[in-house]
Design an enzyme around this catalytic site. Sequence first.
Site, short mmCIF file in Angstrom:
data_model
loop_
_atom_site.label_atom_id
_atom_site.label_comp_id
_atom_site.label_asym_id
_atom_site.label_seq_id
_atom_site.Cartn_x
_atom_site.Cartn_y
_atom_site.Cartn_z
N HIS A 63 0.85 -1.18 0.00
CA HIS A 63 0.00 0.00 0.00
C HIS A 63 0.89 1.24 0.00
O HIS A 63 1.80 1.34 0.83
CB HIS A 63 -0.93 -0.03 1.21
CG HIS A 63 -1.94 -1.14 1.11
ND1 HIS A 63 -2.23 -2.00 2.13
CD2 HIS A 63 -2.72 -1.51 0.05
CE1 HIS A 63 -3.16 -2.86 1.71
NE2 HIS A 63 -3.46 -2.59 0.45
N GLU A 107 1.40 -6.42 10.13
CA GLU A 107 1.06 -5.02 10.39
C GLU A 107 2.06 -4.57 11.45
O GLU A 107 2.00 -5.01 12.60
CB GLU A 107 -0.37 -4.90 10.92
CG GLU A 107 -1.42 -5.49 9.99
CD GLU A 107 -1.79 -4.56 8.84
OE1 GLU A 107 -1.33 -3.38 8.85
OE2 GLU A 107 -2.53 -4.99 7.94
ZN LIG Z 1 -1.67 -2.30 4.00
#
Ligand SMILES: [Zn+2]
Length: 481
Positions: A122, A305
């Site tokens: 991302h 994450e």
């Molecule tokens: Zn992400």
Amino acid sequence: MAHLNSSLLLFLSLNLLQLFHTAVGRGGQRDSGFVDKSYAASGRHLFEENHFQKLNNLAHGYMSNSDLEKAIKAFHGRCGRISKIYSIGKSVFGVPLWAIEISNKPGKEEAKPAFKFIGNVHGDEPVGRELLLRLANWLCDNYMKDPLVTLIVNNVHLHILPSMNPDGYSLRRRGNANNVDLNRDFPDQFFQMNDDLTVRQPETKAIMNWIKKIRFTASASLHGGALVANYPWDGTQDKSKSYYACPDDEAFKYMAKLYSGSHYNMSQSQEFKAGITNGAYWYPIYGGMQDWNYIYGGCFELTLEISDNKWPPANELPTIWQYNKQSMLDLVASLVKSGVHGRVYSSDCGEPLPASIAIKGINYTIKASERLADYHRLLAPGHQYEVTATMPGYKTRSTTIKMGEEAMTLDFILEPTSSFLPRQPCKRSSMKILEVISTPHFQVALTLFSVLAFLCFLIKRKIIFSHLRGRKYLGRRSSAV
Ligand SMILES: [Zn+2]
Ligand SMILES: *[C@@H]1O[C@H](CO)[C@@H](O)[C@H](O)[C@H]1NC(C)=O
Ligand SMILES: *[C@@H]1O[C@H](CO)[C@@H](O)[C@H](O)[C@H]1NC(C)=O
């Protein structure tokens, strides 16, 4: 009386202020009915611009795409002995997707597992790309000094793609240049989506081709916005938000816990027990990269994450690196320190066989490599497993192993099903055998044939035993069946 009046006034004004505040808060929302649409739209536009400006300011201290390319090349200039750099494709804007391979034999096909790290899937989650460059440099600086680093470099082919989405990064947004979320762009196991090759994003295609070229045993992609190690499945068949276990749930939990447990404080999460989560249990996604890797790539992928803040100020990067360093090293090293590994040979000549390796009770099969016939099967420790090697034309072999806390080596030697002639003459000497048989001096031919057969036998023993010897230093339990 005056006193009472002023407190009343204060009370009223505070309440009015609160009312006003709530109204403004709601007004900014998408479907707030009573708000003038044009006002809401321009408000959002303003928000996006401010957001971009904010991220742009935050980008100070982060590498730009050209800084990243320079850093990768500088790394290779400094550490070329244990690395190779290459591009796996290009982004929509034509930015090369640079990858680094780290190994004591970079670029060479060996009977070793491969791991990949992917950062910046991302565009607005840039911590991963920074950490991955730090990881590469750390490995280079500590090779032959730190035992864990040396173990990794000598026994794993580690591939690092710092940025999968350089365009999204330069645009300071999640999607790529076509504003497609790359972690929703892979083919899905449950739903017919992303199956149209013509609209698949170049970044996604590059990853899919990469996995076809290199046999990765495991991988991890780095994201931001939370602190948790996420494992498959990411999606559920009925779209419900619920725990959806993949066949290797145990092995995935083991890997995810390895990461969170070595992290500074991931395992202390209030939100996620032990700092890990099944993807679908958290929130289901479709077309994700993680599930695709496991299903089609034979690769056990985690989605990590690594920071609550997607785009923290650059001066926090050294701390975030310190928090994640041990986890990253331990995760890669788990390919050497856990699971069952080995090679498959034919009993007639010691030829490597690209057999299928299955575990009883786990509906997931991996294949030994085509050329070297090595396999690497991650398994959760503390259980007993029945391992089976299957190869067409050969007798299937099974054996039961008890996985302790360390890795095991298990080689298979398979017998051809038909015993009346070697099904496949030994590759190394087959040309010679054919030459010999075509000579008129049959007696000589027969003698030579026996010698060749004996040589073949010796070669087979030598290959297998030198291979087993070579493994000793890893401290694994070895056996051949
Ligand atoms: Zn992400
Ligand atoms: C981990 O530590 C960081 C920095 O001290 C803190 O901001 C964060 O809230 C902590 N997270 C957990 C899950 O403890
Ligand atoms: C095993 O997995 C495959 C998909 O990979 C599925 O089609 C099949 O039904 C599964 N078998 C069992 C017994 O669950």
